[in-house]
Structures are given as structure tokens and as C-alpha cells.
Scaffold this active site. Structure first.
Site, PDB file in Angstrom:
ATOM      1  N   TYR A  29      23.993  37.491  45.759  1.00  0.00           N
ATOM      2  CA  TYR A  29      23.991  38.951  45.717  1.00  0.00           C
ATOM      3  C   TYR A  29      23.925  39.399  44.245  1.00  0.00           C
ATOM      4  CZ  TYR A  29      23.796  43.271  48.119  1.00  0.00           C
ATOM      5  OH  TYR A  29      23.335  44.443  48.629  1.00  0.00           O
ATOM      6  N   GLU A  32      22.506  42.836  37.629  1.00  0.00           N
ATOM      7  CA  GLU A  32      22.024  42.734  36.248  1.00  0.00           C
ATOM      8  C   GLU A  32      22.898  41.789  35.401  1.00  0.00           C
ATOM      9  OE1 GLU A  32      19.555  42.923  33.299  1.00  0.00           O
ATOM     10  OE2 GLU A  32      19.066  43.730  35.281  1.00  0.00           O
ATOM     11  N   HIS A  34      24.279  38.922  36.388  1.00  0.00           N
ATOM     12  CA  HIS A  34      23.767  37.563  36.595  1.00  0.00           C
ATOM     13  C   HIS A  34      22.426  37.386  35.871  1.00  0.00           C
ATOM     14  CE1 HIS A  34      26.074  38.174  40.482  1.00  0.00           C
ATOM     15  NE2 HIS A  34      26.620  37.090  40.016  1.00  0.00           N
ATOM     16  N   LYS A 146      33.453  39.154  32.566  1.00  0.00           N
ATOM     17  CA  LYS A 146      34.251  39.944  33.519  1.00  0.00           C
ATOM     18  C   LYS A 146      35.319  39.080  34.200  1.00  0.00           C
ATOM     19  CE  LYS A 146      32.978  41.475  37.610  1.00  0.00           C
ATOM     20  NZ  LYS A 146      34.142  41.218  38.494  1.00  0.00           N
ATOM     21  N   VAL A 173      28.272  43.094  31.789  1.00  0.00           N
ATOM     22  CA  VAL A 173      27.228  44.130  31.867  1.00  0.00           C
ATOM     23  C   VAL A 173      27.803  45.278  32.699  1.00  0.00           C
ATOM     24  CG1 VAL A 173      24.883  44.657  32.637  1.00  0.00           C
ATOM     25  CG2 VAL A 173      25.404  42.425  31.631  1.00  0.00           C
ATOM     26  N   SER A 183      29.223  42.058  42.444  1.00  0.00           N
ATOM     27  CA  SER A 183      28.620  42.074  43.778  1.00  0.00           C
ATOM     28  C   SER A 183      29.468  42.930  44.718  1.00  0.00           C
ATOM     29  CB  SER A 183      28.509  40.646  44.329  1.00  0.00           C
ATOM     30  OG  SER A 183      27.814  39.848  43.401  1.00  0.00           O
ATOM     31  N   ARG A 184      30.777  43.001  44.448  1.00  0.00           N
ATOM     32  CA  ARG A 184      31.673  43.766  45.333  1.00  0.00           C
ATOM     33  C   ARG A 184      31.508  45.285  45.160  1.00  0.00           C
ATOM     34  NH1 ARG A 184      35.198  39.085  44.374  1.00  0.00           N
ATOM     35  NH2 ARG A 184      35.634  38.141  46.397  1.00  0.00           N
TER      36      ARG A 184
END
Ligand code: PAF
Length: 277
Positions: A29, A32, A34, A146, A173, A183-184
Site C-alpha cells: 500500500y 510517496e 516508500h 517515521k 515524507v 498507509s494507515r
């Protein structure tokens, strides 16, 4: 771009790569954040491998494993233009076949912060990351800031188990309004999307205070708590001002420190952090 699933397919694909290999481990999922890791790997290594695996062993029994967003087709279309050599998409059976019984566990630094809220989480992370490293044999592996504690734990594992690779941690990012990409974030709807900014606002306020001369870690934690508690959609799990390397809570900020927090926005659990010093 090739995708491989089984270990024999992975071995053949890996043997075909000559020169330096960068690995970007993900749970899919992709966003940006990743893609920025993949771009950095592309710039620094001769070959890039991305893994996509929603690792069941890092989710607790009441966490969001079954709901975790998945869209392999979309992920592959985002990766395709970035010049990745191949994508490894193992199944749970490939990673944890019947009878599986070997775990990698890092001790003290997995206990505070995320570890205090998510028992067993880091045991799942370090086990799967060790397996990804063994499978892909990368020279460098790329992770985002993060998940600050996760990256500290992975670095410790790399040192302790003599992995001969470099862990590269890339900046978080953010969306234009400051929300850290995750993704969450897909779960955040309506008022919760706006409320989720409370993490960025609380961290920014504590950082401002620090930059104006406040060195008491308790004062910085209190500032973050006040801001989170003022947001009706937010429920604080923890706020921390800790030593960057040991993750022990500080009294005074002297060297490099990590401001971090976990906050529930509705049912969505978000984490974020800033580095001081
Ligand atoms: O950060 C993540 O996405 C995951 O924890 C990782 C490192 C891919 C292991 O499953």
C-alpha cells in the site's frame, strides 16, 4: 519488472544481480514515503529490490492485520517506473512455513514507546527483517524516519548479529499540511483527517519551545500532551522526549533527542516523531 514469490525464485533473481544491491522492505500500500526510499536506493545502488509482505507476526491479536490495506497491482504500477530490478512478494507460508520456530528478539530498546503499547511487535519486525536480509543479501537497506524506534531496533540487530549491510534511514515524507505519510492514513475520514494534524502540531510546538531555549524534557512532553488533549478526536497513547540512541526518557535535552508520540485518531493509531539536536 519481475516479481518473485518463492525462495528458489528469489535465489535465481538475486544471483542474476551483479554489483551493489539496495533493499526497500515494505508492507505494501505504497505512498510517496516508500517511493522516496526506492528513489534513494536507486541513486545509491546498482540494483534495487523491493519486498512487499504484510508481516502477520508484527501485529497483535487486537490490531489491524486483516484490515491492513493491500493493493498489489497498484503497488507494482507505482514501482514500475522507478527502475526496480525485482519485487519480492512472499506469502505467509513462504516466510513462516508449518513448524516455523525461530525468532530474533532485541531486548532493552524494544521495551519503551511502541514496545510498551504493542507487546511482541518488535519480535515480529526483527524476525521478518532478518529473513528479508538473509533472502535478498542487500548491501544497503532503506527505511523511513517515521518509524524511528523500529529503525533503532533494526540497527541494533544488524550490529548484534553481524549483518554486513548498511541501514539507511531517510527523512519522513509529509503531506502539504504536515501529516506524516502512512498507509494507515487511508483510514482517516472526515473530521479525523483534520484531527490527525494534532501530531504534527504538537511536535512542532515542542520543537519551537526547545529552539527558544527550553531544555527540560518534561516541559516538552507537557506541551505535546496539552495540544493532544485539546483535540476532541484524539486519544494519546504516549508522548516521549528520549535519548536518540538509548530511547530512555530524558530529564534535560543535552545531545540528540527524539520527540515521539502515538495517538489514536478515532480508531486509527498514528505515530510520528521529530529529532532534536
Ligand atoms: O516498516 C514496515 O513497513 C515494516 O515494519 C517492515 C520493516 C517492512 C517489516 O515488516
Amino acid at each position: 519488472m519481475r516479481t518473485v514469490t518463492t525462495l528458489p525464485e528469489l535465489r535465481t533473481a538475486r544471483l542474476s544481480l551483479k554489483g551493489t544491491v539496495g533493499l526497500v522492505p515494505t508492507m505494501g500500500y505504497l505512498h510517496e514515503g516508500h517511493l522516496s526510499l526506492i528513489r534513494q536506493a536507486r541513486a545509491e545502488c546498482e540494483h534495487v529490490v523491493v519486498s512487499i509482505f504484510v508481516n502477520p507476526t508484527q501485529f497483535g491479536p487486537n490490531e489491524d492485520l486483516s484490515k491492513y490495506p493491500r493493493d498489489l497491482e497498484r503497488d507494482l504500477s507505482l514501482i514500475e517506473p522507478l527502475g526496480v530490478d525485482f519485487v519480492w512478494t512472499p506469502t505467509a507460508e513462504v516466510m513462516y512455513p508449518t513448524g516455523y520456530q525461530t525468532w530474533v528478539e532485541v531486548e532493552a530498546i524494544t521495551r519503551p514507546l511502541e514496545g510498551s503499547m504493542r507487546p511482541g511487535h518488535f519480535k515480529g519486525v526483527t524476525t521478518v527483517v532478518a529473513k528479508l536480509f538473509n533472502g535478498v543479501q542487500p548491501h544497503k537497506a532503506y527505511f523511513g524516519q517515521k518509524d524511528a524506534q523500529q529503525q533503532t531496533v533494526i540497527r541494533q540487530m544488524v550490529r548484534d548479529l553481524n549483518f554486513t549491510l548498511e541501514v539507511v534511514v531517510c527523512p519522513t515524507v509529509r503531506e502539504a499540511d504536515g501529516l506524516a505519510m502512512s498507509s494507515r492514513n487511508k483510514y482517516l475520514e472526515g473530521e479525523n483527517r483534520q484531527a490527525a494534524l494534532v501530531l504534527f502540531h504538537a511536535l512542532s510546538a515542542a520543537k519551537d519551545l526547545y529552539e527558544k531555549g527550553e531544555k527540560s524534557a518534561e516541559a516538552l512532553r507537557t506541551k505535546m500532551k496539552e495540544i493532544i488533549e485539546a483535540e476532541p478526536h484524539a486519544r494519546m497513547q504516549y508522548v516521549s522526549c528520549a535519548d536518540f540512541d538509548t530511547l530512555e526518557e530524558l530529564e534535560q535535552v543535552k545531545g540528540k533527542a527524539l520527540l515521539s508520540m502515538a495517538v489514536l485518531i478515532g480508531k486509527t493509531r498514528l505515530i510520528d516523531n521529530f529529532i532534536l539536536g
